[in-house]
Scaffold this active site. Structure first.
Site, PDB file in Angstrom:
ATOM      1  N   ASN A   9     102.584 -13.231  13.415  1.00 18.19           N
ATOM      2  CA  ASN A   9     102.906 -13.761  14.708  1.00 18.19           C
ATOM      3  C   ASN A   9     102.652 -13.868  15.882  1.00 18.19           C
ATOM      4  O   ASN A   9     101.325 -13.357  16.298  1.00 18.19           O
ATOM      5  CB  ASN A   9     103.509 -11.922  15.395  1.00 18.19           C
ATOM      6  CG  ASN A   9     103.695 -11.783  16.565  1.00 18.19           C
ATOM      7  OD1 ASN A   9     104.592 -13.124  17.108  1.00 18.19           O
ATOM      8  ND2 ASN A   9     104.047 -10.879  17.029  1.00 18.19           N
ATOM      9  N   LYS A  11     102.291 -14.912  18.481  1.00 12.32           N
ATOM     10  CA  LYS A  11     102.761 -14.462  20.191  1.00 12.32           C
ATOM     11  C   LYS A  11     102.990 -15.517  20.878  1.00 12.32           C
ATOM     12  O   LYS A  11     103.780 -16.535  20.773  1.00 12.32           O
ATOM     13  CB  LYS A  11     102.007 -13.292  20.228  1.00 12.32           C
ATOM     14  CG  LYS A  11     101.864 -11.862  19.217  1.00 12.32           C
ATOM     15  CD  LYS A  11     101.225 -10.807  20.302  1.00 12.32           C
ATOM     16  CE  LYS A  11     101.242 -10.186  18.590  1.00 12.32           C
ATOM     17  NZ  LYS A  11     100.565  -8.806  19.186  1.00 12.32           N
ATOM     18  N   HIS A  94     109.563  -5.835  19.040  1.00  7.51           N
ATOM     19  CA  HIS A  94     108.590  -5.715  19.521  1.00  7.51           C
ATOM     20  C   HIS A  94     107.420  -4.803  20.553  1.00  7.51           C
ATOM     21  O   HIS A  94     108.515  -5.017  21.079  1.00  7.51           O
ATOM     22  CB  HIS A  94     107.922  -6.596  19.236  1.00  7.51           C
ATOM     23  CG  HIS A  94     105.818  -6.351  19.105  1.00  7.51           C
ATOM     24  ND1 HIS A  94     105.200  -6.660  20.234  1.00  7.51           N
ATOM     25  CD2 HIS A  94     105.578  -7.451  18.197  1.00  7.51           C
ATOM     26  CE1 HIS A  94     103.705  -6.525  19.621  1.00  7.51           C
ATOM     27  NE2 HIS A  94     104.253  -7.306  18.113  1.00  7.51           N
ATOM     28  N   GLU A  96     105.190  -4.822  22.757  1.00  8.41           N
ATOM     29  CA  GLU A  96     104.899  -5.978  23.883  1.00  8.41           C
ATOM     30  C   GLU A  96     106.346  -6.374  24.178  1.00  8.41           C
ATOM     31  O   GLU A  96     106.484  -6.010  25.839  1.00  8.41           O
ATOM     32  CB  GLU A  96     104.356  -7.070  23.567  1.00  8.41           C
ATOM     33  CG  GLU A  96     103.147  -7.089  23.301  1.00  8.41           C
ATOM     34  CD  GLU A  96     102.257  -7.790  21.937  1.00  8.41           C
ATOM     35  OE1 GLU A  96     103.137  -9.473  21.896  1.00  8.41           O
ATOM     36  OE2 GLU A  96     101.756  -7.476  21.303  1.00  8.41           O
ATOM     37  N   GLU A 164     103.670  -0.876  14.423  1.00  4.40           N
ATOM     38  CA  GLU A 164     103.003  -1.243  14.601  1.00  4.40           C
ATOM     39  C   GLU A 164     102.280  -0.088  15.467  1.00  4.40           C
ATOM     40  O   GLU A 164     103.235  -0.444  17.002  1.00  4.40           O
ATOM     41  CB  GLU A 164     103.631  -2.503  14.724  1.00  4.40           C
ATOM     42  CG  GLU A 164     103.677  -3.285  14.496  1.00  4.40           C
ATOM     43  CD  GLU A 164     103.383  -5.072  14.882  1.00  4.40           C
ATOM     44  OE1 GLU A 164     102.724  -5.841  13.835  1.00  4.40           O
ATOM     45  OE2 GLU A 164     104.001  -4.963  15.957  1.00  4.40           O
ATOM     46  N   GLY A 170      96.327  -5.520  18.526  1.00  2.92           N
ATOM     47  CA  GLY A 170      95.413  -5.987  19.593  1.00  2.92           C
ATOM     48  C   GLY A 170      93.708  -5.071  20.191  1.00  2.92           C
ATOM     49  O   GLY A 170      93.075  -5.962  20.489  1.00  2.92           O
ATOM     50  N   SER A 211      95.951  -5.023  13.681  1.00  2.00           N
ATOM     51  CA  SER A 211      94.798  -5.443  13.674  1.00  2.00           C
ATOM     52  C   SER A 211      94.480  -5.799  12.158  1.00  2.00           C
ATOM     53  O   SER A 211      93.414  -4.556  11.521  1.00  2.00           O
ATOM     54  CB  SER A 211      93.315  -4.296  14.146  1.00  2.00           C
ATOM     55  OG  SER A 211      93.643  -3.867  15.497  1.00  2.00           O
TER      56      SER A 211
HETATM   57  P1  13P Z   1      97.562  -8.326  15.833  1.00  2.00           P
HETATM   58  O1  13P Z   1      97.482  -8.641  15.014  1.00  2.00           O
HETATM   59  O2  13P Z   1      96.732  -8.699  16.536  1.00  2.00           O
HETATM   60  O3  13P Z   1      96.766  -6.491  16.704  1.00  2.00           O
HETATM   61  O4  13P Z   1      98.790  -7.867  15.974  1.00  2.00           O
HETATM   62  C1  13P Z   1      99.725  -7.231  15.883  1.00  2.00           C
HETATM   63  C2  13P Z   1     101.414  -7.112  16.124  1.00  2.00           C
HETATM   64  O5  13P Z   1     100.947  -7.740  17.328  1.00  2.00           O
HETATM   65  C3  13P Z   1     101.927  -8.269  15.102  1.00  2.00           C
HETATM   66  O6  13P Z   1     103.733  -7.516  15.843  1.00  2.00           O
END
Ligand code: 13P
Length: 255
Positions: A9, A11, A94, A96, A164, A170, A211
């Site tokens: 991803n 982002k 997601h 976010e 997740e 992150g 992560s």
């Molecule tokens: P990170 O691997 O940067 O923690 O992000 C995970 C994520 O949100 C993937 O969709």
């Protein structure tokens, strides 16, 4: 067994040139594996470019979101059919988007249904916040997210589910494989079994996200109920993402 799957991803990252060179390099490093699905999830404006960059390989393409309505006066939104013309998958729900853009279990459900209708495989994301975990509500939150997302969905065939935990995204601090397996087997897989029966439920790829790095991924996929990873930051680095995919393939005994 569910098919091993790793999705990157991206982002809201990369320039056009960076997207092009990342995708071209990944075509070389992970383009011709068979037993594992590899999926790139670039930002909307780069979908066509990335699709062209990996053409001729078996790498899949995913959007990071979509609207559930077919068409109309929805400025700035992208319809299921538009995504389906370019992509194989779509990330839905997601954390976010839930935290920052008002995504709800209900809207995720509408999107899951819309995705399946146009032949997209939804990568349905679920995960609890730190406050929810500390309040002892992680399991009930995940159960609610997954059952609502799948309300009215009568087949497990094209589903992918990503666990997740929000507190692991992150932060550089992943969950432990044991904690992830508790939720993924104990809650997510159990819900899938009760909805679709065991044979179909056990075919749904379950991905851990939060992560994930080349070092941490091994412990996760050594758990039988974890079939791969949804990778954020590390998916932007050619060597790290390649290594993650190769590690998952090795642990799962595919190439
Ligand atoms: P990170 O691997 O940067 O923690 O992000 C995970 C994520 O949100 C993937 O969709």
């Amino acid at each position: 067994m569910a098919r091993p799957t790793v999705a990157g991803n991206w982002k809201m990252n990369t320039s056009l040139a960076e997207a092009q060179s990342l995708a071209s390099a990944l075509k070389v490093s992970i383009g011709d594996m068979n037993g594992i699905s590899r999926v790139l999830c670039p930002p909307f404006p780069y979908l066509t470019l990335v699709r062209e960059a990996v053409a001729g390989s078996s790498i899949g393409i995913s959007a990071q979101n979509m609207n559930y309505q077919e068409k109309g006066a929805f400025t700035g939104e992208v319809a299921p059919n538009m995504v389906a013309e370019l992509c194989d998958y779509v990330i839905l729900g997601h954390s976010e988007r839930r935290a920052l853009y008002g995504e709800t279990d209900e809207s995720v459900n509408l999107k899951v249904e819309a995705a399946l209708k146009v032949g997209l495989k939804p990568i349905i994301c679920v995960g609890e916040t730190l406050a929810q975990r500390e309040a002892g509500a992680a399991e009930s939150i995940i159960e609610k997210q997954i059952t609502k997302a799948l309300d009215g969905v009568d087949k497990a065939g094209d589903l992918v589910v990503a666990y997740e935990p929000v507190w692991a995204i992150g932060t550089g601090v992943p969950a432990t494989p044991e904690l992830a397996a508790e939720i993924m087997e104990g809650v997510i897989q159990r819900c899938l079994i009760s909805l679709y029966g065991e044979p179909a439920a056990l075919e749904v790829p379950l991905l851990y996200g939060g992560s994930v790095t080349p070092d941490s991924v091994q412990g996760f996929v050594e758990q039988a109920c974890i079939h791969g990873a949804l990778v954020g930051g590390a998916s932007l680095k050619i060597d790290d993402f390649t290594q993650i995919i190769k590690t998952v393939a090795k642990v799962k005994g595919v190439s």
